[in-house]
Design a protein around this motif. Sequence first.
Motif, short mmCIF file in Angstrom:
data_model
loop_
_atom_site.label_atom_id
_atom_site.label_comp_id
_atom_site.label_asym_id
_atom_site.label_seq_id
_atom_site.Cartn_x
_atom_site.Cartn_y
_atom_site.Cartn_z
N SER A 32 99.25 30.31 13.99
CA SER A 32 98.84 29.29 14.95
C SER A 32 98.09 28.19 14.22
CB SER A 32 97.95 29.94 16.03
OG SER A 32 97.11 28.97 16.61
N THR A 33 98.66 26.98 14.21
CA THR A 33 98.01 25.88 13.50
C THR A 33 96.66 25.55 14.14
OG1 THR A 33 99.52 24.48 14.76
CG2 THR A 33 100.00 24.77 12.43
N GLY A 34 96.59 25.62 15.47
CA GLY A 34 95.32 25.34 16.16
C GLY A 34 94.24 26.32 15.72
N GLY A 58 91.62 15.18 21.19
CA GLY A 58 92.88 15.65 21.78
C GLY A 58 94.09 15.05 21.09
N GLU A 59 93.85 14.42 19.93
CA GLU A 59 94.97 13.80 19.19
C GLU A 59 95.53 14.79 18.18
OE1 GLU A 59 93.32 10.30 17.41
OE2 GLU A 59 92.89 9.39 19.36
N LEU A 60 96.72 14.46 17.66
CA LEU A 60 97.32 15.32 16.64
C LEU A 60 96.72 15.01 15.28
CD1 LEU A 60 101.13 15.47 17.48
CD2 LEU A 60 99.31 17.03 18.15
N ASP A 84 103.24 29.04 16.12
CA ASP A 84 102.65 28.68 17.41
C ASP A 84 101.90 27.35 17.25
OD1 ASP A 84 100.92 28.42 19.59
OD2 ASP A 84 99.86 30.31 19.24
N GLY A 85 102.42 26.29 17.88
CA GLY A 85 101.75 24.99 17.77
C GLY A 85 102.32 24.15 16.64
N TYR A 86 103.36 24.60 16.01
CA TYR A 86 104.04 23.86 14.94
C TYR A 86 105.52 24.16 15.02
CZ TYR A 86 105.43 22.11 10.37
OH TYR A 86 106.06 21.41 9.36
N ASN A 91 108.78 14.43 13.30
CA ASN A 91 108.49 14.38 11.86
C ASN A 91 108.22 15.76 11.29
OD1 ASN A 91 108.70 11.80 11.05
ND2 ASN A 91 106.57 11.23 11.46
N GLN A 92 107.44 16.53 12.01
CA GLN A 92 107.12 17.89 11.54
C GLN A 92 108.38 18.76 11.56
OE1 GLN A 92 103.73 19.53 13.66
NE2 GLN A 92 102.41 17.80 13.13
N ALA A 93 109.20 18.61 12.61
CA ALA A 93 110.44 19.41 12.69
C ALA A 93 111.35 19.06 11.52
CB ALA A 93 111.14 19.17 14.02
P1 AMP Z 1 96.32 24.30 19.84
O1 AMP Z 1 95.36 25.41 19.65
O2 AMP Z 1 97.71 24.63 19.36
O3 AMP Z 1 96.33 23.76 21.26
O4 AMP Z 1 95.83 23.10 18.89
C1 AMP Z 1 94.57 22.50 19.06
C2 AMP Z 1 94.55 21.15 18.38
O5 AMP Z 1 94.78 21.30 16.97
C3 AMP Z 1 95.61 20.16 18.85
O6 AMP Z 1 95.23 19.48 20.04
C4 AMP Z 1 95.70 19.22 17.64
O7 AMP Z 1 94.61 18.33 17.59
C5 AMP Z 1 95.55 20.19 16.47
N1 AMP Z 1 96.88 20.71 16.05
C6 AMP Z 1 97.34 21.98 16.16
N2 AMP Z 1 98.60 22.08 15.71
C7 AMP Z 1 98.95 20.85 15.29
C8 AMP Z 1 100.14 20.29 14.73
N3 AMP Z 1 101.24 21.02 14.51
N4 AMP Z 1 100.13 18.96 14.42
C9 AMP Z 1 99.04 18.20 14.61
N5 AMP Z 1 97.89 18.65 15.15
C10 AMP Z 1 97.85 19.97 15.50
#
Ligand code: AMP
Length: 223
Positions: A32-34, A58-60, A84-86, A91-93
């Motif tokens: 999970s990237t988050g 809330g930005e990427l 999960d979250g990626y 671009n990332q895909a």
């Molecule tokens: P999540 O826990 O997956 O909801 O991620 C929380 C926050 O982490 C997101 O709102 C983004 O700011 C950042 N984040 C997580 N995954 C990514 C991603 N693949 N690309 C860019 N930012 C990410």
Amino acid sequence: MKNRVFILLGPPGSGKGTQAEFLKGKGFLHLSTGEILRKEIKMGTSLGQQARVFIDKGELVPDDIINRMVLELLEREERDVLLDGYPRSINQASALDGFFAKRERRIDGVLYLDLPIDVCRRRLAGRYFCPRCKKNYNLFFAPPAQDHLCDGCKISLEQRRDDREEVVAERVSVYFQTTMPLIEYYEKSGALSRINADASPGNISENIFRILNDGNLKTAQRD
Ligand code: AMP
């Protein structure tokens, strides 16, 4: 690279984390990237400091930072992986496709948790966790026995900083603009399996297991 790699796709609050927890029991690594970024923030690393600026709004986090982080982890991993979250943008895909193309393979499948955005917003608004045992609660759908207290630890529940109302609004808008195009992207490649996520967590995971076990999971078409 012989392990399988699946993507869990869906709007914020669609239950990706919960499903990934279930799948961990099946031997999957939950990437999970988050979660990784939140840990980096907690540890005060330079990656964490960079990421925090974006997460709090809330930005990427910029694609180059995220791609490097995920692809380095994938390179080393031997277990089956659940992303999960990626990816969260085209671009990332594309970066992920490039990673697989170099290894003459494709993503094994994309599990899309389909849930109306209004339900997601409500889930996020009620989402709290115990800072000690990390158990998740939802004040509307799975509340603790006592108001705002963890059932086990009896300490106050906390909300993720980015689950605050104003941040959720931005996350949802980013999802619509940047992440939703991935549904069509993976549908076209034939990799997408749609799962109705407006159901109980147990019901959803049963459907996921069925798709994985029946071999019904659509894998990306090979040219
Ligand atoms: P999540 O826990 O997956 O909801 O991620 C929380 C926050 O982490 C997101 O709102 C983004 O700011 C950042 N984040 C997580 N995954 C990514 C991603 N693949 N690309 C860019 N930012 C990410």
